[in-house]
Design a protein around this motif. Structure first.
Motif, short mmCIF file in Angstrom:
data_model
loop_
_atom_site.label_atom_id
_atom_site.label_comp_id
_atom_site.label_asym_id
_atom_site.label_seq_id
_atom_site.Cartn_x
_atom_site.Cartn_y
_atom_site.Cartn_z
N VAL A 201 0.84 -1.19 0.00
CA VAL A 201 0.00 0.00 0.00
C VAL A 201 0.88 1.25 0.00
O VAL A 201 1.98 1.23 0.56
CB VAL A 201 -0.94 0.02 1.23
N ASN A 202 0.39 2.31 -0.63
CA ASN A 202 1.10 3.59 -0.59
C ASN A 202 0.21 4.60 0.11
O ASN A 202 -0.92 4.83 -0.30
CB ASN A 202 1.47 4.03 -2.00
N CYS A 203 0.73 5.17 1.19
CA CYS A 203 -0.09 6.00 2.07
C CYS A 203 0.35 7.46 2.00
O CYS A 203 1.41 7.82 2.53
CB CYS A 203 0.07 5.54 3.52
N PRO A 204 -0.48 8.31 1.38
CA PRO A 204 -0.15 9.75 1.41
C PRO A 204 -0.50 10.34 2.77
O PRO A 204 -1.58 10.07 3.30
CB PRO A 204 -1.04 10.33 0.31
N VAL A 205 0.41 11.10 3.35
CA VAL A 205 0.19 11.65 4.69
C VAL A 205 0.51 13.15 4.68
O VAL A 205 1.56 13.55 4.19
CB VAL A 205 1.10 10.94 5.73
N ARG A 206 -0.45 13.94 5.19
CA ARG A 206 -0.18 15.39 5.28
C ARG A 206 0.73 15.64 6.47
O ARG A 206 0.41 15.28 7.60
CB ARG A 206 -1.49 16.17 5.43
N MET A 207 1.89 16.25 6.20
CA MET A 207 2.85 16.51 7.26
C MET A 207 2.47 17.82 7.97
O MET A 207 1.68 18.60 7.44
CB MET A 207 4.28 16.59 6.70
N VAL B 46 4.53 10.41 0.80
CA VAL B 46 3.91 9.10 0.56
C VAL B 46 4.80 8.02 1.18
O VAL B 46 6.00 7.97 0.93
CB VAL B 46 3.74 8.85 -0.96
N PHE B 47 4.20 7.18 2.02
CA PHE B 47 4.93 6.10 2.70
C PHE B 47 4.43 4.75 2.18
O PHE B 47 3.23 4.54 2.07
CB PHE B 47 4.72 6.17 4.22
N THR B 48 5.37 3.86 1.92
CA THR B 48 4.99 2.53 1.44
C THR B 48 4.88 1.56 2.61
O THR B 48 5.75 1.53 3.48
CB THR B 48 6.04 2.02 0.42
N GLY B 49 3.79 0.80 2.61
CA GLY B 49 3.57 -0.18 3.68
C GLY B 49 3.20 -1.53 3.11
O GLY B 49 2.90 -1.67 1.90
N ALA C 26 4.12 -22.78 19.22
CA ALA C 26 3.41 -22.48 20.47
C ALA C 26 2.03 -23.14 20.52
O ALA C 26 1.30 -22.97 21.50
CB ALA C 26 3.28 -20.97 20.65
N GLU C 27 1.65 -23.85 19.46
CA GLU C 27 0.36 -24.54 19.36
C GLU C 27 -0.80 -23.58 19.56
O GLU C 27 -1.74 -23.85 20.32
CB GLU C 27 0.31 -25.72 20.33
N LEU C 28 -0.72 -22.43 18.87
CA LEU C 28 -1.78 -21.43 18.97
C LEU C 28 -2.65 -21.49 17.71
O LEU C 28 -2.16 -21.83 16.64
CB LEU C 28 -1.18 -20.03 19.11
N PRO C 29 -3.94 -21.09 17.83
CA PRO C 29 -4.83 -21.17 16.66
C PRO C 29 -4.70 -19.95 15.75
O PRO C 29 -5.68 -19.27 15.44
CB PRO C 29 -6.22 -21.21 17.33
N PHE C 30 -3.47 -19.64 15.35
CA PHE C 30 -3.21 -18.48 14.50
C PHE C 30 -2.31 -18.86 13.33
O PHE C 30 -1.48 -19.77 13.45
CB PHE C 30 -2.45 -17.39 15.28
N GLY C 31 -2.45 -18.09 12.24
CA GLY C 31 -1.51 -18.22 11.13
C GLY C 31 -0.46 -17.11 11.24
O GLY C 31 -0.57 -16.21 12.06
N GLY C 32 0.54 -17.17 10.35
CA GLY C 32 1.64 -16.20 10.42
C GLY C 32 1.41 -15.01 9.51
O GLY C 32 1.08 -15.18 8.34
N ALA C 33 1.57 -13.81 10.06
CA ALA C 33 1.43 -12.59 9.25
C ALA C 33 2.40 -11.54 9.79
O ALA C 33 2.97 -11.71 10.87
CB ALA C 33 0.01 -12.07 9.30
N LYS C 34 2.59 -10.49 9.05
CA LYS C 34 3.43 -9.39 9.53
C LYS C 34 3.14 -8.18 8.66
O LYS C 34 2.74 -8.33 7.51
CB LYS C 34 4.92 -9.75 9.41
N GLY C 35 3.36 -6.99 9.23
CA GLY C 35 3.16 -5.78 8.46
C GLY C 35 4.27 -4.79 8.74
O GLY C 35 5.05 -4.98 9.68
N GLY C 36 4.32 -3.75 7.94
CA GLY C 36 5.34 -2.74 8.22
C GLY C 36 5.21 -1.57 7.28
O GLY C 36 4.58 -1.65 6.23
N VAL C 37 5.81 -0.47 7.72
CA VAL C 37 5.87 0.73 6.90
C VAL C 37 7.33 1.18 6.88
O VAL C 37 8.01 1.15 7.92
CB VAL C 37 4.98 1.85 7.47
N SER C 38 7.79 1.56 5.70
CA SER C 38 9.16 2.04 5.58
C SER C 38 9.19 3.50 6.01
O SER C 38 8.87 4.41 5.24
CB SER C 38 9.60 1.87 4.12
N VAL C 39 9.52 3.71 7.28
CA VAL C 39 9.52 5.06 7.85
C VAL C 39 10.40 5.07 9.10
O VAL C 39 10.49 4.06 9.80
CB VAL C 39 8.07 5.48 8.23
#
Ligand code: NAD
Length: 418
Positions: free
Chosen positions: A43-49, A56-59, A100-113
């Protein structure tokens, strides 16, 4: 397909995965499928500074595998974030949830900032826009973000608010690691660091023949580093060195942990503390100590410095701090490495508790959270060390094999759609 994710972090994650697969008799199609993420959103996120200009920040949000349940994984704000790194971290989350035998799948997110370069208002606007952009693929039963490097409970609160406002009602379970007042779990903030400390203590007993001392060096003094230092110091360890992004301090007779914890993390750099010698982040990795705990960024222990380490054990609080080449060197040198998927799983485990509390709208005492965390960390260490002994493999290999097998088995039993 792997070309899309090609990066040092992703290559490292795939090499580790392939090594584990050699020891597990997995079908070829399963290997192929698990080697790359299921779903990736850029995603590309335009942000008013604050000055009125727009940046624009890429996530990214990467869902590596959703077989065991909704995606689970943190959101990282760091200048080095790219798709390959997020994909590598998402893959690591799949194995961590499996182990850990948890009922979850693997995901991750991030923004280059660089979050330290933004004002609070800019950070809020970026977070809300990023949340809005990834909204189609997240949800309390789809994919549940959490804090990671550069993010914190306040950022989780803005994510939770943005999601809830869009849906029209309050949905605390959309994120974990949020403030307690809006449905966060008591003990979540401390969980990763405390979990690391419990694992250090278990590992020290396990390796008592080769490690007798309790001198610890910690790289990174954020959420994970601080609570690791605090718990270890409480249970009788001596913290001899710590660092943050600006550099570190070292005192072979021990640093005053309480004073260090009182330095405001955003502004006061720990080098301001007068009771130690100033060192660089590179120095910290090679100082003489018993336990080295990387708790910041990935790939800091490499083939260039693995020969120079003067610790007796490495405990990976950060995700992916040791490259596979370095792993081989440390194994040759008989320096045990307690892998990230086990050592830093405390945050994930208490995130699970937080999600369960949110879903049930029934909140636990801090004592219950911490004692269940402690139990699960001990069980995790025992399972991994027993399996390593039985299969004659390293702790990393054992942890990965257990985590991957859990996911692969579930995938096999569910079969193919359509
Ligand atoms: P944080 O943002 O709270 O702290 C990060 C620390 O690392 C800060 O002290 C920062 O100054 C330092 N740092 C940043 N860049 C650095 C660099 N180039 N060299 C040296 N130090 C640097 O982050 P955190 O939540 O403590 O996460 C640290 C690590 O632990 C990450 O690898 C993260 O993926 C992992 N982790 C975090 C959690 C969690 O619950 N927060 C859970 C599991 C794993």
């Amino acid at each position: 397909m792997y070309e899309l994710f090609k990066s040092p972090a992703f290559d490292n994650a795939v090499t580790q995965f392939e090594r584990a697969c050699e020891n597990l008799a997995l079908d070829d199609w399963l290997r192929e499928r698990l080697k790359a993420p299921q779903r990736t959103l850029i995603v590309n996120c335009p942000v008013r500074m604050d000055k009125g200009n727009i940046k624009v920040f890429t996530g990214y949000r990467v869902q590596h595998n959703l077989t065991l349940g909704p995606g689970k994984g943190g959101i990282r704000y760091h200048p080095d974030v790219d798709m390959g790194e997020v994909a590598a971290l998402a893959m690591g989350m799949s194995w961590k949830c499996g182990l850990a035998e948890l009922p979850f799948g693997g995901a991750k997110g991030g923004v280059s900032v660089d979050p330290l370069s933004l004002s609070l208002n800019e950070l809020e606007r970026l977070t809300r826009r990023y949340t809005a952009e990834i909204l189609p693929i997240i949800g309390p039963n789809k994919d549940i973000p959490a804090p990671d490097m550069g993010t914190n409970p306040q950022i989780m609160a803005w994510m939770m608010d943005t999601y809830s406002m869009t849906e029209g009602y309050t949905i605390p379970e959309i994120v974990t690691g949020k403030p307690v007042i809006i449905g966060g779990s008591l003990g979540r903030e401390e969980a990763t660091g405390y979990g690391v400390a419990y694992i250090v203590d278990d590992a020290l007993r396990h390796f008592e023949k080769i490690i007798q001392g309790k001198r610890v060096a910690i790289q990174g003094f954020g959420n994970v580093g601080t609570y690791t230092a605090q718990k270890l110091s409480d249970i009788g360890y001596t913290v001899v060195a710590v660092s943050d992004i600006y550099g570190g301090i070292y005192n072979p007779s021990g640093l005053p942990v309480q004073e260090l914890l009182e330095i405001p993390r955003q502004k006061g750099q720990i080098q301001d503390l007068k009771e130690g010698d100033k060192i660089t982040n590179a120095d910290l990795l090679t100082i003489e100590c018993d336990i080295l705990i990387p708790a910041a960024i990935g790939r800091v222990i490499t083939k260039e410095n693995a020969h120079k380490l003067r610790c007796k054990m490495v405990v990976e609080a950060a995700n992916g701090p040791t490259t596979t080449d370095a792993d081989d060197i440390l194994e040759e040198r008989n320096i045990p490495v307690i892998p990230d998927v086990l050592a830093n799983s405390g945050g994930l485990i208490v995130s699970y508790f937080e999600w369960v509390q949110g879903v049930q709208e029934y909140y636990w005492s801090k004592d219950r959270v911490i004692s269940e965390l402690q139990k699960r960390m001990h069980n995790g260490f025992n399972r991994v060390s027993n399996y390593a002994r039985e299969k004659r493999v390293s702790l990393r290999m054992a942890a990965l094999m257990l985590g991957i097998y859990q996911v692969a088995q579930a995938k096999q039993i569910r079969g193919l759609y359509p």
